[in-house]
Design an enzyme around this catalytic site. Structure first.
Site, mmCIF file in Angstrom:
data_model
loop_
_atom_site.group_PDB
_atom_site.id
_atom_site.type_symbol
_atom_site.label_atom_id
_atom_site.label_comp_id
_atom_site.label_asym_id
_atom_site.label_seq_id
_atom_site.Cartn_x
_atom_site.Cartn_y
_atom_site.Cartn_z
ATOM 1 N N TYR A 26 -117.794 18.060 -14.176
ATOM 2 C CA TYR A 26 -118.235 17.483 -15.601
ATOM 3 C C TYR A 26 -117.095 18.035 -16.784
ATOM 4 C CZ TYR A 26 -122.200 15.886 -12.241
ATOM 5 O OH TYR A 26 -122.846 15.693 -11.645
ATOM 6 N N HIS A 67 -118.864 7.434 -16.961
ATOM 7 C CA HIS A 67 -119.541 8.367 -16.078
ATOM 8 C C HIS A 67 -118.829 9.414 -16.010
ATOM 9 C CE1 HIS A 67 -122.650 6.635 -13.398
ATOM 10 N NE2 HIS A 67 -121.944 5.325 -13.310
HETATM 11 C C1 DQA Z 1 -122.830 11.098 -13.487
HETATM 12 C C2 DQA Z 1 -122.312 11.034 -12.346
HETATM 13 C C3 DQA Z 1 -123.782 11.593 -11.634
HETATM 14 O O1 DQA Z 1 -123.741 11.122 -10.081
HETATM 15 C C4 DQA Z 1 -125.249 12.809 -11.887
HETATM 16 O O2 DQA Z 1 -126.203 12.166 -11.432
HETATM 17 C C5 DQA Z 1 -124.867 12.991 -13.107
HETATM 18 C C6 DQA Z 1 -123.833 12.532 -14.334
HETATM 19 C C7 DQA Z 1 -121.360 11.495 -14.930
HETATM 20 O O3 DQA Z 1 -121.832 11.712 -15.638
HETATM 21 O O4 DQA Z 1 -120.030 11.960 -13.061
HETATM 22 O O5 DQA Z 1 -125.921 13.981 -13.988
HETATM 23 O O6 DQA Z 1 -123.694 10.359 -14.150
#
Ligand code: DQA
Length: 156
Positions: free
Chosen positions: A32, A109
């Site tokens: 992330y 995302h």
């Molecule tokens: C997310 C992707 C999701 O699968 C995960 O549960 C997250 C972050 C992303 O920003 O890449 O918490 O939404």
């Protein structure tokens, strides 16, 4: 007499963040990134300002609270950008509340969920989103704001 400066009547973009995103920067940074959520908020506020827009930036770990925020956005926003995090894969309640919105909805995302585990491939939010940004890290939020600005300009 001097004219009063024109006040922008555009409502803010609601930028909603789901569970665990409060830990951005320290949570699995290899997936992330190292940018923290307060830093994302600051970047978003600056980007919105460049477009003459403003934001309300919220995060919650609670599904019902996110539903409340979406309901608030029905009358209080010009658009919604939502990173539903894990709830995107599970929550019909969030899907239902997004379905009531008349404003554009951009799903965002940080990671590309389609490149990841199969249980992340379905997103209920995608079923109602106007557009989707994923896999661009924190920059994706800025691209989502650009998209909102463009959509609002076209629809004016
Ligand atoms: C997310 C992707 C999701 O699968 C995960 O549960 C997250 C972050 C992303 O920003 O890449 O918490 O939404």
């Amino acid at each position: 007499m001097a004219k009063k400066p024109k006040q922008s009547k555009t409502l803010p973009i609601y930028i909603l963040n789901g569970p665990n995103l409060n830990l951005l920067g320290t949570r699995e940074p290899e997936v992330y990134g190292y940018t923290t959520l307060p830093q994302v908020e600051k970047m978003c506020a600056e980007q919105a300002k460049r477009h003459g827009l403003s934001i309300v930036f919220l995060q919650s770990n609670l599904e019902g609270e996110i539903v409340d925020q979406i309901q608030e956005a029905r009358t209080g926003s010009c658009a919604v950008i939502i990173n539903p995090a894990g709830y995107g894969h599970t929550s019909i309640a969030i899907l239902d509340s997004l379905q009531m919105l008349k404003v554009p909805v951009i799903e965002c995302h940080l990671s590309n969920i389609h490149k990841r585990e199969p249980y992340r491939h379905n997103s209920y939010v995608s079923k109602v989103a106007t557009g989707i940004v994923m896999g661009l890290g924190a920059q994706g939020y800025l691209r989502a704001i650009d998209a909102v600005a463009e959509i609002l300009k076209v629809s004016k």
